[in-house]
Scaffold this motif. Sequence first.
Motif, mmCIF file in Angstrom:
data_model
loop_
_atom_site.group_PDB
_atom_site.id
_atom_site.type_symbol
_atom_site.label_atom_id
_atom_site.label_comp_id
_atom_site.label_asym_id
_atom_site.label_seq_id
_atom_site.Cartn_x
_atom_site.Cartn_y
_atom_site.Cartn_z
ATOM 1 N N LEU A 250 34.289 34.928 46.313
ATOM 2 C CA LEU A 250 34.961 34.920 45.353
ATOM 3 C C LEU A 250 35.337 36.567 44.811
ATOM 4 O O LEU A 250 36.534 37.001 44.486
ATOM 5 C CB LEU A 250 34.989 33.847 44.062
ATOM 6 N N GLU A 251 34.129 37.034 44.342
ATOM 7 C CA GLU A 251 34.234 38.522 43.872
ATOM 8 C C GLU A 251 34.782 39.365 44.975
ATOM 9 O O GLU A 251 35.847 40.250 44.517
ATOM 10 C CB GLU A 251 32.801 38.803 43.606
ATOM 11 N N LEU A 252 34.752 39.136 46.256
ATOM 12 C CA LEU A 252 35.248 39.893 47.339
ATOM 13 C C LEU A 252 36.682 39.973 47.353
ATOM 14 O O LEU A 252 37.460 40.625 47.528
ATOM 15 C CB LEU A 252 34.567 39.620 48.704
ATOM 16 N N PHE A 253 37.269 38.535 47.458
ATOM 17 C CA PHE A 253 38.669 38.224 47.528
ATOM 18 C C PHE A 253 39.146 39.187 46.183
ATOM 19 O O PHE A 253 40.311 39.462 46.246
ATOM 20 C CB PHE A 253 38.868 36.629 47.223
ATOM 21 N N ALA A 254 38.485 38.700 44.949
ATOM 22 C CA ALA A 254 39.013 39.415 43.936
ATOM 23 C C ALA A 254 39.488 41.159 43.866
ATOM 24 O O ALA A 254 40.135 41.554 43.354
ATOM 25 C CB ALA A 254 38.317 39.285 42.703
ATOM 26 N N LEU A 255 38.535 41.460 44.649
ATOM 27 C CA LEU A 255 38.633 42.989 44.978
ATOM 28 C C LEU A 255 39.601 43.366 45.928
ATOM 29 O O LEU A 255 40.325 44.401 45.935
ATOM 30 C CB LEU A 255 37.028 43.559 45.441
ATOM 31 N N GLU A 256 40.079 42.483 46.980
ATOM 32 C CA GLU A 256 40.791 42.653 48.070
ATOM 33 C C GLU A 256 42.412 42.438 47.617
ATOM 34 O O GLU A 256 43.261 42.968 48.305
ATOM 35 C CB GLU A 256 40.410 41.973 49.376
ATOM 36 N N THR A 257 42.683 41.571 46.816
ATOM 37 C CA THR A 257 43.788 41.103 46.413
ATOM 38 C C THR A 257 44.643 41.942 45.281
ATOM 39 O O THR A 257 43.802 42.720 44.529
ATOM 40 C CB THR A 257 43.989 39.772 45.937
ATOM 41 N N GLU A 258 45.679 42.194 45.708
ATOM 42 C CA GLU A 258 46.514 43.008 44.683
ATOM 43 C C GLU A 258 47.433 42.152 43.707
ATOM 44 O O GLU A 258 48.135 42.801 42.865
ATOM 45 C CB GLU A 258 47.663 43.800 45.497
ATOM 46 N N LYS A 260 47.555 40.393 40.371
ATOM 47 C CA LYS A 260 46.750 40.202 39.229
ATOM 48 C C LYS A 260 46.373 38.541 39.101
ATOM 49 O O LYS A 260 45.050 38.535 38.464
ATOM 50 C CB LYS A 260 47.667 40.509 37.866
ATOM 51 N N GLU A 261 47.342 37.765 39.092
ATOM 52 C CA GLU A 261 47.099 36.161 38.761
ATOM 53 C C GLU A 261 46.058 35.788 39.911
ATOM 54 O O GLU A 261 44.932 35.212 39.435
ATOM 55 C CB GLU A 261 48.412 35.403 39.002
ATOM 56 N N ALA A 262 45.852 36.029 41.163
ATOM 57 C CA ALA A 262 45.016 36.021 42.106
ATOM 58 C C ALA A 262 43.657 36.284 41.532
ATOM 59 O O ALA A 262 42.617 35.714 41.864
ATOM 60 C CB ALA A 262 45.311 35.963 43.412
ATOM 61 N N LYS A 263 43.677 37.743 41.130
ATOM 62 C CA LYS A 263 42.423 38.385 40.958
ATOM 63 C C LYS A 263 41.842 37.821 39.779
ATOM 64 O O LYS A 263 40.603 37.531 39.610
ATOM 65 C CB LYS A 263 42.781 39.921 40.819
ATOM 66 N N ASP A 264 42.870 37.324 38.715
ATOM 67 C CA ASP A 264 42.048 36.693 37.712
ATOM 68 C C ASP A 264 41.432 35.307 37.890
ATOM 69 O O ASP A 264 40.545 34.819 37.489
ATOM 70 C CB ASP A 264 43.131 36.559 36.439
ATOM 71 N N MET A 265 42.234 34.546 38.692
ATOM 72 C CA MET A 265 41.630 33.251 39.217
ATOM 73 C C MET A 265 40.370 33.472 40.122
ATOM 74 O O MET A 265 39.299 32.675 39.595
ATOM 75 C CB MET A 265 42.710 32.471 40.118
ATOM 76 N N PHE A 266 40.245 34.382 40.895
ATOM 77 C CA PHE A 266 39.054 34.465 41.572
ATOM 78 C C PHE A 266 37.800 35.008 40.810
ATOM 79 O O PHE A 266 36.731 34.275 40.780
ATOM 80 C CB PHE A 266 39.216 35.584 42.752
#
Length: 285
Positions: A250-258, A260-266
């Motif tokens: 989940l932390e890796l997905f947060a770093l890779e996505t652009e 903001k909503e997905a980053k906050d969710m991860f």
Amino acid sequence: MPDHIDIILRALFFVVILFLITKMIGKKQISQLSFFEYVAGITIGSLASEVILKLETNILNGVLAIFVFGGIAWLADYISLKSRSAREFIEGKSTFLIKDGKILEENLKKEKYSIDDLMSLLREKNVYGLSEVESAILEHDGKLSVFVKKENQPLTAKDLNVKVANVKEPNAVIMDGQILDDGLQRAGKTREWLNIQLEKLEVLPENIFLGQVDSYGELTVDVYDDKKQVPSPQERPLLLAMIKKCQADLELFALETESKEAKDMFNRNATKLNDLKNKLTPYLS
């Protein structure tokens, strides 16, 4: 009747008598002896040996004397349970030999103990210096109870503010190759569950010397063949590793996505998994 046959029969008879006397007096007679119980035990044994070896020819007299001494010992224990003053008189009282870090010489003399005796008893408790001791009490059964100073006590999980799981007594479910249904019942397990666990370990019940279910519900076994390597239970470590991997993903997905909503969710779910991991680590590690 030949003498040796007579002695064998007497010995077998008095084994039964002494067993009954011991059961009547209780387990205390074979664990913690007071002075009175010590004397009674020696006397009963002496009486039995005299009758067995025909030094006392009348066997009924010997049986009667043994029951009298056994009854007196039982009565003394019964009175001790009912009255504190009687208990202190019969069994004796505990005595401080060291208090507030200081040796009480008068109490040592009263109990007929030398300083060498005291140091020997302390060494039996793995205490080698008087400076380590806060107090030491000589119990009525002759054992020494030692309370060491706080700075000399071993650290505990509570001292380190570390949470650990409660551990209960394991239940034996296999012993000498035999499955124990009462042990399975106490552990809340079934034979079907046990068979599945044994299949995972690739071992048969008849090859197991001792099998136990711990407080986590995991089966550990000791097999007759000491050369055979039996794997340890892996469910808890694997579950903890899976939680850690999910958090890392989940932390890796947060770093890779652009997004903001997905980053906050991860990040939010990674935080929840981290909290869950911290709570479960004492139970899964």
